[in-house]
Every structure is written in structure tokens, then in C-alpha cells.
Design a protein around this motif. Structure first.
Motif, PDB file in Angstrom:
ATOM      1  N   UNK A 274     -16.594 -20.483  17.672  1.00  0.00           N
ATOM      2  CA  UNK A 274     -14.668 -20.453  17.983  1.00  0.00           C
ATOM      3  C   UNK A 274     -14.224 -22.032  16.933  1.00  0.00           C
ATOM      4  N   UNK A 275     -15.153 -22.464  17.012  1.00  0.00           N
ATOM      5  CA  UNK A 275     -14.407 -24.029  16.975  1.00  0.00           C
ATOM      6  C   UNK A 275     -14.885 -24.251  15.340  1.00  0.00           C
ATOM      7  N   UNK A 276     -15.543 -23.888  14.895  1.00  0.00           N
ATOM      8  CA  UNK A 276     -14.853 -23.780  13.039  1.00  0.00           C
ATOM      9  C   UNK A 276     -14.722 -22.532  12.399  1.00  0.00           C
ATOM     10  N   UNK A 277     -14.421 -21.725  13.567  1.00  0.00           N
ATOM     11  CA  UNK A 277     -13.680 -20.230  13.131  1.00  0.00           C
ATOM     12  C   UNK A 277     -12.410 -20.720  12.452  1.00  0.00           C
ATOM     13  N   UNK A 278     -11.729 -21.234  13.356  1.00  0.00           N
ATOM     14  CA  UNK A 278      -9.877 -22.045  12.945  1.00  0.00           C
ATOM     15  C   UNK A 278     -10.408 -22.985  11.842  1.00  0.00           C
ATOM     16  N   UNK A 279     -11.020 -23.915  12.092  1.00  0.00           N
ATOM     17  CA  UNK A 279     -11.687 -24.315  10.953  1.00  0.00           C
ATOM     18  C   UNK A 279     -11.824 -23.975   9.407  1.00  0.00           C
ATOM     19  N   UNK A 280     -12.542 -22.970   8.613  1.00  0.00           N
ATOM     20  CA  UNK A 280     -12.284 -22.728   8.151  1.00  0.00           C
ATOM     21  C   UNK A 280     -11.722 -21.523   7.530  1.00  0.00           C
ATOM     22  N   UNK A 281     -10.872 -20.811   8.553  1.00  0.00           N
ATOM     23  CA  UNK A 281      -9.267 -20.598   8.117  1.00  0.00           C
ATOM     24  C   UNK A 281      -8.783 -21.710   7.342  1.00  0.00           C
ATOM     25  N   UNK A 282      -8.784 -22.805   7.751  1.00  0.00           N
ATOM     26  CA  UNK A 282      -7.808 -23.868   7.351  1.00  0.00           C
ATOM     27  C   UNK A 282      -8.564 -24.060   5.650  1.00  0.00           C
ATOM     28  N   UNK A 283      -9.539 -24.336   6.059  1.00  0.00           N
ATOM     29  CA  UNK A 283     -10.316 -24.228   4.630  1.00  0.00           C
ATOM     30  C   UNK A 283      -9.814 -23.431   3.138  1.00  0.00           C
ATOM     31  N   UNK A 284     -10.014 -21.869   3.892  1.00  0.00           N
ATOM     32  CA  UNK A 284      -9.761 -20.661   3.496  1.00  0.00           C
ATOM     33  C   UNK A 284      -8.206 -21.119   2.889  1.00  0.00           C
ATOM     34  N   UNK A 285      -7.211 -21.380   3.704  1.00  0.00           N
ATOM     35  CA  UNK A 285      -5.804 -21.179   2.761  1.00  0.00           C
ATOM     36  C   UNK A 285      -5.576 -22.185   1.985  1.00  0.00           C
ATOM     37  N   UNK A 286      -6.479 -23.353   2.986  1.00  0.00           N
ATOM     38  CA  UNK A 286      -6.424 -24.745   1.342  1.00  0.00           C
ATOM     39  C   UNK A 286      -6.403 -24.203   0.430  1.00  0.00           C
ATOM     40  N   UNK A 287      -8.143 -23.404  -0.349  1.00  0.00           N
ATOM     41  CA  UNK A 287      -8.640 -23.294  -0.894  1.00  0.00           C
ATOM     42  C   UNK A 287      -7.884 -22.149  -1.786  1.00  0.00           C
ATOM     43  N   UNK A 288      -7.285 -20.494  -1.283  1.00  0.00           N
ATOM     44  CA  UNK A 288      -6.731 -19.368  -1.652  1.00  0.00           C
ATOM     45  C   UNK A 288      -5.259 -19.953  -2.212  1.00  0.00           C
ATOM     46  N   UNK A 289      -4.534 -19.935  -1.245  1.00  0.00           N
ATOM     47  CA  UNK A 289      -3.174 -20.051  -1.310  1.00  0.00           C
ATOM     48  C   UNK A 289      -2.523 -20.807  -2.578  1.00  0.00           C
ATOM     49  N   UNK A 290      -2.873 -21.886  -2.835  1.00  0.00           N
ATOM     50  CA  UNK A 290      -2.317 -22.326  -4.542  1.00  0.00           C
ATOM     51  C   UNK A 290      -2.508 -21.700  -5.657  1.00  0.00           C
ATOM     52  N   UNK A 291      -3.650 -20.491  -5.422  1.00  0.00           N
ATOM     53  CA  UNK A 291      -3.734 -19.675  -6.059  1.00  0.00           C
ATOM     54  C   UNK A 291      -3.088 -18.806  -6.362  1.00  0.00           C
ATOM     55  N   UNK A 292      -2.103 -18.176  -5.222  1.00  0.00           N
ATOM     56  CA  UNK A 292      -1.245 -17.086  -4.909  1.00  0.00           C
ATOM     57  C   UNK A 292       0.150 -17.780  -5.241  1.00  0.00           C
ATOM     58  N   UNK A 293      -0.168 -18.951  -4.712  1.00  0.00           N
ATOM     59  CA  UNK A 293       1.710 -19.489  -5.790  1.00  0.00           C
ATOM     60  C   UNK A 293       1.671 -20.101  -7.255  1.00  0.00           C
ATOM     61  N   UNK A 294       0.026 -20.113  -7.387  1.00  0.00           N
ATOM     62  CA  UNK A 294      -0.081 -20.853  -8.848  1.00  0.00           C
ATOM     63  C   UNK A 294       0.663 -19.472 -10.336  1.00  0.00           C
ATOM     64  N   UNK A 295       0.441 -18.296  -8.846  1.00  0.00           N
ATOM     65  CA  UNK A 295       0.620 -16.839 -10.589  1.00  0.00           C
ATOM     66  C   UNK A 295       2.346 -16.955 -10.154  1.00  0.00           C
ATOM     67  N   UNK A 296       3.124 -17.507  -9.241  1.00  0.00           N
ATOM     68  CA  UNK A 296       4.606 -16.926  -9.152  1.00  0.00           C
ATOM     69  C   UNK A 296       4.781 -17.553 -10.529  1.00  0.00           C
ATOM     70  N   UNK A 297       6.137 -16.953 -10.214  1.00  0.00           N
ATOM     71  CA  UNK A 297       6.441 -17.977 -12.063  1.00  0.00           C
ATOM     72  C   UNK A 297       6.828 -19.510 -10.940  1.00  0.00           C
ATOM     73  N   UNK A 298       7.082 -20.846 -12.144  1.00  0.00           N
ATOM     74  CA  UNK A 298       7.365 -22.311 -11.940  1.00  0.00           C
ATOM     75  C   UNK A 298       8.377 -22.441 -11.232  1.00  0.00           C
ATOM     76  N   UNK A 299       9.469 -21.563 -10.851  1.00  0.00           N
ATOM     77  CA  UNK A 299      10.627 -22.117 -10.006  1.00  0.00           C
ATOM     78  C   UNK A 299       9.820 -21.538  -8.337  1.00  0.00           C
TER      79      UNK A 299
END
Lengths: 501, 254
Positions: A274-299
Motif C-alpha cells: 500500500x505505501x509503494x502503490x501510491x508512489x508507483x502511480x505517481x511515478x507512472x503519471x510523471x513518466x507517461x502523462x508527458x507523452x500523452x500531452x506531447x501527442x497533442x498539438x502545441x497549443x
């Protein structure tokens, strides 16, 4: 690199190298060289060497060992880069990002010393050759290195020859930063895999289980320091994989250890999960979300920058909390208790029903149950099933994979290889479906949180809606692929094959 | 890789000084920079203490684009390399004319080192000819130093008209006042009338300074030996504006 006598004088050396030309000496100054690589030696495995040099003239990175580029790539920088995104030049990022992926660069070895630079000048005062002299502390060695100056290779070769021949030096096979002290550098591939070889099929189940669990604990232990420093998200990931494998073994191969002895450890594992799960989620968000956002147009990507900053902040806070929890006495005490339990030989006359059975038969029984569970849960899923059903099936598939990895060698049936191939494909679909679903929900939660704080404008909300819709359609596509992959898994008929094993 | 050409139809306006100083400033910020001294006089090569000589001359570079890598020399300044001048560059027009697709030739020559550098600066000879046409296609930005005088403005307008008619699509032009002498009324008036009224005129004005002339004595970029000199500081501001124009910060972040 040339190893010189410790008492070599700089002026004397310069006179010997090219007496008819003027030399300039600069230094000595304090300097450091770091060999950068990931903890699992991703660069070394590909023959690449990344060196960080911090000298009085500034810091620079040098990449060498690329077959297509014999000349090293040198780039100035301001600090040691941690991740691929921090590399200071596009050329370096282009070459290394595919290799490093999400791994952090760590200083695997360092040389510190005092650096003197000798410069050979021509009649116009132009530098034609640069020689670095490294004096390592406590009189360990004096090393000389001729630096490459583009277009002046002939002069550099001449100086290198004289350095070898006339300065009484000893040419080293390689740069000592990388290979000179091989004993200090763990060999490539030293990081162990999850599969444990040499498990005897006739061994007692409790013996075999202890070996397996101790192996997992050893790997988890290798990751604890990195997890605390939060240098690389993979340390935490591997720790959690070890935790899941441990829990899978204890749950799916029951009747081996006394339940009363295991109960506190089950509680510890739940706590760690339980204590590592939330941190892993935060890691994944920090790693993956930029690539999702990067696929959008620049604006749109610009509008969502506050969201990405918020994700990074959350990740930092989560790691800080984890550091506190793992730094507390509870973790150290219980982690040692688990090690003591695994180190203690099992009682010879154990009364547990499976303890004395040959590990192969216990493993076959556990695998049959796990396989039939996957089949049962998968059959119940159709296009209208809730995401939770897919999630449960994904967990069951993981458990089956962990059991196969643990016991494949001692069961030794070709069907297991076929099963792993099919299971991998099924897990990919399930993983993609669940990740997209969870990320969609997480994005909406984060957006709601930020909107309450006034951190997202209308443009950002519109961009987010588009992103969430895009993730939704990708998740639906993964769902459609599920049926065929599950069919592929069932065709292996693992459950039936194991019945006769 | 960005390619910037320090170019002017007129001579003696500060093209070489600009190219050398901007190259040094870019390299001192950690970029890998190549300065190509295209002027047969070889002033940029001289300032960096490198012989103005290329094995095989211009012919070798144009015929065998791979030869460019072997002709490059490291300067004494970290991160800054030079492709030296050669007296044979005076025949550049004729030699280009002998090549297939001569206007694209210089771009092809630079293609051989595209991975080695973040920025290439071209120090161009004065005039407008086939060689100029070829470097218009090699460069992404033409950086034009202007003396603050009506004649210089007239020449700039000629260049702009020419580029509007025949220039390549991706080429931008940015100009700036150079060698501005604050004691001269004509300079002051031209700057006052023009600054802020042309879209492609950069805000930085490089002042006339005797320290700039000392570059040929010291044989080093001005900013490396007199960083507090007003002209050196003006070059720093100019470099910041050039970076803005190139959108380089965004490109690096990508």
C-alpha cells in the motif's frame, strides 16, 4: 591513457614530448571524471561509454563507443544529467533516449584527482595538442591522456607515440575509469533475473519455497537504496515486482509454512504494497502523462503544462512520504525479520500438508489452479463487463506468470513456453486496457483538483477533454482485441496438460 | 542543426566580426558550433589562428561533400570548430557552376556534418552571385550587418526585393546596425529614424570600438579577451536576439 612514474615533473615531460615546440602548462586544479550508466548497465551492454568530466574549464559529457561514429561526441553541460530528458544536446538525446528509456543515469565509478593540462603551441600561438595529466590522490597513479583536437590528429599521434616511448610510461590497455580497476566494477549483467536456476524438482516444497523467496528478497534488497534516493523509478518498480512475486508464491502455494508464522509477514507485505502503490502511480503519471500531452498539438500541450507540473509535484511529495515510511524503524525491523525467517532451515518434521511434498508436485497443483482461474475469469468477460473484471483477470494472469517463472525449470514441460508466449500477449492487451482506463480517471481527478485551485483555464479543460476521449477510444480498441488473445491462451490448454504431469 | 549566414552585399560592415563573436558566444554556452569561413581573404580563420588552407581547395569540398569532415579544424575555444577559408574560394562561382544543381550544393556539403554540430555560422564574402544564391539555400537565417547610413539601407532593400522574388521559402532575414559611431550625426539619425520601424531589424546596435579591431592582433573573439567591452556586450545581446529569432530554445527543448 599512459601511466607515468609518480615523480614525473610536468616541465621535464613537456620537454621530452616535443622539445622544439613551446608548451604551456595550466593547473593543477581539482577535477573529477564519472562513468555514467544505468544501474542495469544499459550503455555498457551496447558498448557505449558516457563520461562526465568536471574540471576548472567547466563540465562536459563525452559519449564514445558508437560503431558509426568513431570520434567521441563531446558536449558541454552544467550538471550531471539524471534522465534522458536532461541530456544537454539534441544529438546526445537522439543517440541515447532509445537505450536509456526511463532509466536514470548514475555515476557507476568516479576518478578524482588533480588535473594539469599541457598545451603544445605552434608559431602563431594556436593549440595543436592537449595532454591531460591526472594525479590520483594518495599517490595512486599519474595518468596522461592525449585529447583529440579535430584536424590535428597527426600531431596528437606523434605526441602519443613519444609519451609511450620516451617518457618511461606504461601504455594501459584501456582508460582506468572504465576498466583499469575491473574489480570495482560489477560485471555487466550482475543484476540477477527473477528466475532461479538449479531448483531440484524432488526438493521439499518448503526448502524450494525458501530458496525462491530468499532470491526475491535479495533482488528487492538491491533496489531499496535506489528507491529511497528516488534516482530511478525502476528501483521502486522492481521492488514492487518482487513483492508481488513473493505474495503470489505464498498465496498460490498454500500449506507449506505455518499460517501463524506467516501472518505478520502477510501484514508487512500488505503494508509495503500500500505505501509503494501510491508512489508507483505517481511515478507512472510523471513518466507517461508527458507523452500523452506531447501527442497533442502545441497549443493544447502548452495549456496542459500546469497539469504536468502538478504531476511532478505530486511525485516529489509521494517519494518524500515513502522515504519517511521506509526510513522508520518498522521497515528495517520487519525486513530483517523476513530475512531471518527465510534463513532459518525449515523444521524437518514439519506438519504442514505440502511442506515435505516434492516441489514439482506442489508447483503443478498450484499452476493448474492458477490456470483454471484465468480461464474461468476470462470466460466470464464480454464486451459489457466492467473494468474491474478485466483488472481481476489481469491480476490472475500475473500470478500465473509468476508461478510459471518460479517453477518452469523444475516442471520442465514445453507447454509452459507456449503458455508464456500466449500469456504475454493477453497480458499486453489487459495491461493496455487497464492503464488507459486508470490514466483517464487519474487525469480527470487531477484536472478537477487543479480546477478547484484555479490552476486550469478553459483552453486546458478543452485539451484535457480531447485527451481523455482519445484515451477512451484507445482503451475500447484494446478491449476489442481481448477476445482473440484470450482464445489464443485457452488453445494452449495448460490446465489439461498439467493434469497428466 | 541551425545554419546562420553572416552576409551582406557590401564589404567592411562587420560580417566576420559578427560571425566569429556569435560563434564563440554560442560555443561558450555549450553548443557545438562550426564556423565556415567562406571569404577567400580568410579573416575569420586568421582570427582563430588557423591557416586559411583547405586540402584540395574549394573544388575538393564541392565535388566530394565527404571531404568537409576532414577539412575542419578545432579552434582553441571549446566547442568551436572552423572550416577554414582557402584562396581558391575566389573561384567559388565558377566551381559551383560546374556542379549539378549548384544552388543546392553548399547545403549538400554541410549535410556531411549535420550530426556533429548544433549551429553552423557562415562567414560570407561580400557581393551577390551564384555562391550567394547557394548559401541562401544552405542557411535558415541571413544575418545582415548594416552601417547606419542611407546607402546601406538602400542595399538592404535591394536584397529584400531580390529574396522576395527569388529567395528560398524557408529563409529568414534579420538585420542589425553595426559599427555605429555615436559621434557621427548621420549614424545617430539613421538609427533613430529606422530602429523599431522595420520588422526584421534587431534592436541591438553594435557600437564602433577600437577593441574590435584588436581582434586581428589578439587573434581571438572580442568577448573572450574583453568581455566587458561595450561592443562585446552588444554582441551578447545580439546573440540573444538571434536565438529568439531562430526559436532555438524551443528546438533544444524538443
Amino acid at each position: 591513457m599512459v601511466c607515468l612514474p609518480l615523480d614525473v615533473a610536468v616541465t621535464h615531460l613537456a620537454g621530452q614530448l616535443w622539445p622544439s615546440r613551446p608548451w604551456e602548462a595550466h593547473g593543477p586544479t581539482r577535477a573529477r571524471r564519472d562513468w555514467l550508466d544505468t544501474f542495469d548497465w544499459r550503455l555498457l551492454r551496447r558498448g557505449l561509454r558516457l563520461e562526465y568530466q568536471d574540471t576548472a574549464a567547466g563540465a562536459r559529457l563525452q559519449l564514445s563507443g558508437e560503431p558509426a561514429n568513431p570520434a567521441p561526441l563531446e558536449v558541454r553541460c552544467t550538471a550531471t544529467p539524471r534522465f534522458c530528458d536532461n541530456l544537454p544536446s539534441a544529438a546526445l538525446r537522439r543517440r541515447l533516449c532509445g537505450v536509456l528509456e526511463v532509466r536514470a543515469l548514475l555515476a557507476r565509478r568516479s576518478l578524482q584527482g588533480r588535473l594539469t593540462e599541457l598545451r603544445l603551441l605552434d608559431t602563431s600561438g594556436k593549440i595543436r595538442v592537449r595532454v591531460e595529466l591526472w594525479r590520483l590522490p594518495r599517490g595512486k597513479a599519474c595518468l596522461a591522456r592525449v585529447l583529440r583536437l579535430r584536424g590535428f590528429d597527426k600531431d596528437a599521434r606523434r605526441v602519443r607515440r613519444r609519451l609511450n616511448a620516451r617518457a618511461g610510461g606504461r601504455a594501459l590497455d584501456a582508460d582506468p575509469l572504465f576498466e583499469g580497476h575491473a574489480s570495482l566494477v560489477p560485471p555487466p549483467g550482475a543484476y540477477p533475473g527473477w528466475k532461479l536456476s538449479g531448483l531440484c524438482p524432488h526438493a521439499r516444497t518448503d526448502d524450494a519455497m525458501r530458496q525462491l523467496l530468499a532470491h526475491y528478497r535479495g533482488i528487492m534488497d538491491l533496489n531499496v537504496a535506489g528507491m529511497l534516493e528516488a534516482t530511478d523509478s525502476e528501483f521502486l518498480h522492481d521492488f514492487r515486482v518482487g513483492l508481488r512475486r513473493t505474495r503470489a508464491l505464498l498465496r498460490r502455494v498454500p500449506g507449506v509454512f505455518a499460517e501463524a508464522r506467516l501472518r505478520p509477514f502477510h501484514a508487512d507485505q500488505r503494508w509495503l504494497s500500500s505505501i509503494t502503490g501510491a508512489v508507483r502511480d505517481a511515478d507512472v503519471h510523471a513518466l507517461v502523462f508527458p507523452s500523452y500531452v506531447g501527442a497533442l498539438d502545441e497549443r493544447e500541450a502548452r495549456a496542459l503544462a500546469p497539469l504536468l507540473a502538478h504531476v511532478q509535484r505530486q511525485r516529489g511529495e509521494a517519494h518524500e512520504r515513502l522515504r519517511e515510511q521506509l526510513g522508520a524503524a518498522r521497515f528495517a525491523r520487519r525486513w530483517q525479520a523476513w530475512a531471518r525467517f527465510l534463513d532459518t532451515p525449515p523444521p524437518r518434521g514439519s506438519r504442514q500438508p505440502q511442506a515435505r511434498a516434492p516441489v514439482r508436485s506442489s508447483a503443478v497443483r498450484a499452476l493448474r489452479k492458477a490456470a483454471s482461474r484465468v480461464s474461468r475469469e476470462g470466460r466470464r468477460i464480454d464486451s459489457r463487463s466492467p473494468p474491474e473484471a478485466y483488472h481481476e483477470l489481469r491480476k490472475s494472469c500475473k500470478n500465473l506468470r509468476y508461478l510459471i517463472d518460479a517453477f518452469q525449470e523444475c516442471i520442465d514441460l514445453p507447454v509452459l513456453d507456449r503458455c508464456v508466449r500466449r500469456l504475454k500477449k493477453l497480458q499486453e492487451v489487459l495491461g493496455e486496457h487497464q492503464d488507459l482506463d486508470v490514466h483517464r480517471a487519474a487525469l480527470l481527478n487531477l484536472a478537477a483538483e487543479l480546477s478547484r485551485q484555479g490552476g486550469l483555464d478553459a483552453q486546458a479543460r478543452a485539451a484535457l477533454e480531447r485527451l481523455v476521449a482519445e484515451l477512451g477510444s484507445r482503451s475500447a480498441a484494446a478491449r476489442q482485441r481481448f477476445a482473440s488473445e484470450f482464445r489464443g491462451f485457452r488453445e494452449v490448454r495448460l490446465h489439461k496438460t498439467l493434469a497428466g504431469a | 542543426m541551425s545554419v546562420v549566414a553572416s552576409y551582406s552585399i557590401k564589404g567592411g560592415v562587420g560580417k566576420t566580426t559578427t560571425a566569429v563573436n556569435l560563434a564563440w558566444l554560442a560555443a561558450s554556452q555549450g553548443r557545438r558550433v562550426l564556423l565556415w569561413d567562406l571569404d577567400p581573404q580568410g579573416a575569420a580563420s586568421y582570427c582563430l589562428r588557423i591557416d586559411a588552407r583547405v586540402k584540395g581547395g574549394a573544388k575538393a569540398l564541392l565535388r566530394h561533400p565527404g571531404a568537409v569532415a576532414g577539412a575542419i579544424r578545432a579552434s582553441d575555444h571549446e566547442g568551436l570548430d572552423l572550416l577554414p577559408a582557402d584562396f581558391s574560394y575566389r573561384h567559388m562561382d565558377t566551381l559551383l557552376d560546374e556542379q549539378q544543381r549548384p544552388k543546392k550544393r553548399l547545403r549538400k556539403v554541410l549535410g556531411g556534418v549535420v550530426d556533429d554540430y548544433d549551429l553552423v555560422l557562415l562567414d560570407c564574402p561580400p557581393g551577390i552571385s551564384l555562391a550567394s544564391e547557394s548559401l541562401f539555400r544552405a542557411a535558415g537565417l541571413l544575418l545582415v550587418p548594416l552601417l547606419p547610413s542611407p546607402l546601406a539601407m538602400r542595399t538592404l532593400e535591394q536584397l529584400e526585393r531580390h529574396l522576395a522574388r527569388k529567395g528560398p521559402a524557408g529563409l529568414s532575414l534579420a538585420c542589425f546596425f553595426s559599427m555605429a559611431d555615436s559621434r557621427r550625426r548621420l549614424h545617430k539619425e539613421t538609427i533613430a529614424v529606422t530602429l523599431g520601424r522595420r520588422r526584421n531589424l534587431l534592436r541591438t546596435v553594435i557600437p564602433y570600438a577600437s577593441d574590435v579591431e584588436l581582434m586581428s592582433v589578439r587573434r581571438a573573439p572580442l568577448a573572450s579577451y574583453a568581455p566587458r567591452n561595450p561592443a562585446a556586450q552588444a554582441y551578447q545581446r545580439l546573440w540573444a536576439e538571434v536565438q529568439e529569432t531562430l526559436g532555438e530554445e524551443r528546438a533544444l527543448a524538443n
